[in-house]
Design an enzyme around this catalytic site. Structure first.
Site, PDB file in Angstrom:
ATOM      1  N   CYS A   1       0.855  -1.194   0.000  1.00 42.73           N
ATOM      2  CA  CYS A   1       0.000   0.000   0.000  1.00 42.73           C
ATOM      3  C   CYS A   1       0.894   1.248   0.000  1.00 42.73           C
ATOM      4  O   CYS A   1       1.948   1.268   0.658  1.00 42.73           O
ATOM      5  CB  CYS A   1      -0.923   0.010   1.222  1.00 42.73           C
ATOM      6  SG  CYS A   1      -2.180   1.294   1.089  1.00 42.73           S
TER       7      CYS A   1
ATOM      8  N   CYS B   1      -8.673   8.345  -4.519  1.00 38.85           N
ATOM      9  CA  CYS B   1      -7.950   9.108  -5.538  1.00 38.85           C
ATOM     10  C   CYS B   1      -8.426  10.539  -5.334  1.00 38.85           C
ATOM     11  O   CYS B   1      -9.630  10.808  -5.460  1.00 38.85           O
ATOM     12  CB  CYS B   1      -8.312   8.594  -6.930  1.00 38.85           C
ATOM     13  SG  CYS B   1      -7.604   9.620  -8.243  1.00 38.85           S
TER      14      CYS B   1
ATOM     15  N   ASN C   1       3.543  -0.074   3.495  1.00 36.88           N
ATOM     16  CA  ASN C   1       3.421  -1.410   4.121  1.00 36.88           C
ATOM     17  C   ASN C   1       4.383  -2.346   3.391  1.00 36.88           C
ATOM     18  O   ASN C   1       4.069  -2.812   2.284  1.00 36.88           O
ATOM     19  CB  ASN C   1       1.995  -1.973   3.967  1.00 36.88           C
ATOM     20  CG  ASN C   1       0.958  -1.191   4.752  1.00 36.88           C
ATOM     21  OD1 ASN C   1       1.293  -0.427   5.658  1.00 36.88           O
ATOM     22  ND2 ASN C   1      -0.297  -1.388   4.420  1.00 36.88           N
TER      23      ASN C   1
ATOM     24  N   HIS D   1       3.400   8.698   6.811  1.00 35.00           N
ATOM     25  CA  HIS D   1       2.830   8.864   5.467  1.00 35.00           C
ATOM     26  C   HIS D   1       1.438   9.491   5.539  1.00 35.00           C
ATOM     27  O   HIS D   1       0.826   9.740   4.516  1.00 35.00           O
ATOM     28  CB  HIS D   1       2.726   7.516   4.763  1.00 35.00           C
ATOM     29  CG  HIS D   1       1.588   6.693   5.283  1.00 35.00           C
ATOM     30  ND1 HIS D   1       1.570   6.174   6.553  1.00 35.00           N
ATOM     31  CD2 HIS D   1       0.414   6.343   4.725  1.00 35.00           C
ATOM     32  CE1 HIS D   1       0.442   5.522   6.739  1.00 35.00           C
ATOM     33  NE2 HIS D   1      -0.287   5.611   5.655  1.00 35.00           N
TER      34      HIS D   1
HETATM   35  N1  LIG Z   1      -5.891  13.468   1.660  1.00 31.99           N
HETATM   36  C1  LIG Z   1      -6.577  12.467   2.257  1.00 31.99           C
HETATM   37  N2  LIG Z   1      -5.980  11.737   3.222  1.00 31.99           N
HETATM   38  C2  LIG Z   1      -6.670  10.750   3.779  1.00 31.99           C
HETATM   39  C3  LIG Z   1      -7.998  10.453   3.425  1.00 31.99           C
HETATM   40  N3  LIG Z   1      -8.423   9.383   4.173  1.00 31.99           N
HETATM   41  C4  LIG Z   1      -7.382   9.046   4.956  1.00 31.99           C
HETATM   42  N4  LIG Z   1      -6.324   9.863   4.736  1.00 31.99           N
HETATM   43  C5  LIG Z   1      -4.979   9.800   5.308  1.00 31.99           C
HETATM   44  O1  LIG Z   1      -4.319   8.709   4.693  1.00 31.99           O
HETATM   45  C6  LIG Z   1      -3.670   7.908   5.647  1.00 31.99           C
HETATM   46  C7  LIG Z   1      -3.798   6.460   5.216  1.00 31.99           C
HETATM   47  O2  LIG Z   1      -3.450   5.604   6.243  1.00 31.99           O
HETATM   48  P1  LIG Z   1      -3.184   4.015   6.060  1.00 31.99           P
HETATM   49  O3  LIG Z   1      -2.509   3.621   7.334  1.00 31.99           O
HETATM   50  O4  LIG Z   1      -4.491   3.384   5.865  1.00 31.99           O
HETATM   51  O5  LIG Z   1      -2.314   3.846   4.896  1.00 31.99           O
HETATM   52  C8  LIG Z   1      -4.353   8.205   6.974  1.00 31.99           C
HETATM   53  O6  LIG Z   1      -3.402   8.198   7.999  1.00 31.99           O
HETATM   54  C9  LIG Z   1      -4.974   9.556   6.801  1.00 31.99           C
HETATM   55  O7  LIG Z   1      -4.230  10.565   7.437  1.00 31.99           O
HETATM   56  C10 LIG Z   1      -8.608  11.230   2.399  1.00 31.99           C
HETATM   57  O8  LIG Z   1      -9.777  11.007   2.009  1.00 31.99           O
HETATM   58  N5  LIG Z   1      -7.867  12.218   1.848  1.00 31.99           N
HETATM   59 MN    MN Z   2      -2.323   2.613   3.188  1.00 35.09          MN
END
Ligand SMILES: Nc1nc2c(ncn2[C@@H]2O[C@H](COP(=O)(O)O)[C@@H](O)[C@H]2O)c(=O)[nH]1
Ligand code: MN
Length: 380
Positions: free
Chosen positions: A80, A143, A239, A290
């Site tokens: 991911c 996206c 990941n 991230h």
């Molecule tokens: N810009 C956006 N960021 C988002 C959104 N939903 C979640 N997030 C951020 O992405 C990470 C993904 O975490 P993961 O551990 O599942 O890889 C999360 O920490 C949020 O801060 C979105 O819709 N838009």
């Molecule tokens: Mn992720």
């Protein structure tokens, strides 16, 4: 701590380096998980970042250096990542409603024949299949069309008003299948030179390639829908397991800091950043946040969000005048902005601790989510 997956403990505990301030929003349960994993056999060092939060198999927002491979520290969504693309579409030409309609093609995903030939070109079709390539998936995958609000001119060619795409997706059902099909000895960790370890690494690497191609196909589809071209700024995986210093470095919700640039995703209702990163702090294990990280788990979001028709309609708009496209009512609530920590605070901690500096700040204009449900474990 009630997590049946967590492995046996050894007498010694690896050094834990927390990279967050005393003001950071960190759940005690996440720190308990960090300490528990630090006591697994063969663990050499552990780092936790300001997006740290509890996960199903161990904490998310952390990196772990060990003498063996622990597949649960990578999790089911192998590979991911976040890919940031710059669009050659000026903001003044963007009509949000029209763009929302055009981006609906993302729900159909990439053309299966095109996806299959792109996968065949990667030479990995015998290892895992191409089916599903070019689709966003469920959970918190997205996206997102973003606009640059601020940029540091000496550090990036991005300028305020530029439009970008941030694609967050992984290996979808492929990674989950690999994880479910593992030899049971994974619970004790694999020696890298064992048959099971070698098999896992081959599948892991194929899932990484699948996930990277997936993000590229999604960005291609979105750019085509918006009648513009997309050029890649960076694609960083969060990941994964990689060899480092003769040991195995596991990143669970943590990006590699060795490629100069990393996107820090905020939320659908908060800014994201492009960061300039450095691998010069040894205790950070070549890793960095991230994302902002979860503040509230999915189940509790149902109790935190009001559910009248107008409240739910409000969740499809953001405070930047942008839109959220998400047909799934549960996901709309579970992924609402307040589910995540404040990305500005996360960015400040990373900056103060010398791991990263912000070089661009981007705001969400259209967050496109899949209408479908997540595959179990896909989006952790
Ligand atoms: N810009 C956006 N960021 C988002 C959104 N939903 C979640 N997030 C951020 O992405 C990470 C993904 O975490 P993961 O551990 O599942 O890889 C999360 O920490 C949020 O801060 C979105 O819709 N838009
Ligand atoms: Mn992720």
């Amino acid at each position: 701590m009630g997590n049946p997956i967590l492995g046996e403990q050894s007498a010694a505990r690896a050094r834990i380096s927390p990279f967050y301030s005393s003001q950071a929003w960190i759940e005690g349960r996440a720190e308990d998980q960090l300490a528990q994993v630090a006591a697994w056999p063969g663990m050499a060092a552990v780092a936790g970042f300001p997006d740290l939060h509890p996960g199903r198999f161990g904490p998310v927002g952390a990196a772990f250096l060990a003498d063996r491979i622990w597949p649960q520290l990578v999790g089911p969504d192998i590979g991911c990542g976040m890919a940031l693309w710059r669009l050659d579409l000026p903001r003044h030409r963007l009509k949000i409603d029209k763009a929302v309609r055009r981006l609906a093609v993302l729900d159909r995903g990439a053309d299966p024949d095109e996806a299959a030939s792109a996968w065949a070109a990667a030479g990995l079709e015998g290892v895992i299949g191409a089916e599903g390539l070019g689709s966003i998936g469920g959970g918190n995958h997205f996206c997102e069309l973003q606009a640059v609000e601020e940029a540091v001119p000496e550090a990036t060619t991005l300028r305020p008003g530029d439009l970008c795409l941030l694609v967050h997706s992984g290996s979808r059902g492929r990674g989950a299948q690999i994880f479910e099909g593992l030899d049971v000895s994974w619970k004790q960790g694999y020696a890298a030179d064992s048959a099971a370890g070698q098999r896992y690494l081959a599948l892991h690497d194929a899932a990484m390639a699948w996930a990277r191609l997936n993000r590229a196909l999604i960005a291609g589809l979105a750019a085509e829908a918006l009648s513009c071209a997309a050029s890649l700024i960076c694609d960083t995986v969060h990941n994964q397991v990689v060899a480092r210093d003769g040991l195995w470095l596991h990143r669970k919700g943590a990006a590699g800091a060795d490629r100069g640039l990393v996107p820090l995703a905020g939320s659908r209702d908060a800014p994201s950043y492009l960061m300039s990163v450095t691998d010069s702090v040894p205790e950070a294990l070549g890793s960095v946040s991230h994302g902002a990280g979860r503040r509230y788990d999915r189940a509790s979001m149902h109790g935190r969000v009001r559910k009248t028709k107008s409240d739910l309609a409000a969740l499809t708009r953001n405070r930047f005048g942008g839109r959220v496209v998400c047909e799934d009512r549960d996901l709309l609530m579970e992924e609402a902005g307040p589910a995540y920590k404040n990305p500005e605070a996360v960015m400040r901690d990373l900056s103060d601790l010398g791991l990263a500096r912000p070089i661009a700040r981007l705001v969400p204009l259209i967050t496109f989510k899949s209408a479908g449900k997540a595959i179990a474990g896909e989006a952790e």
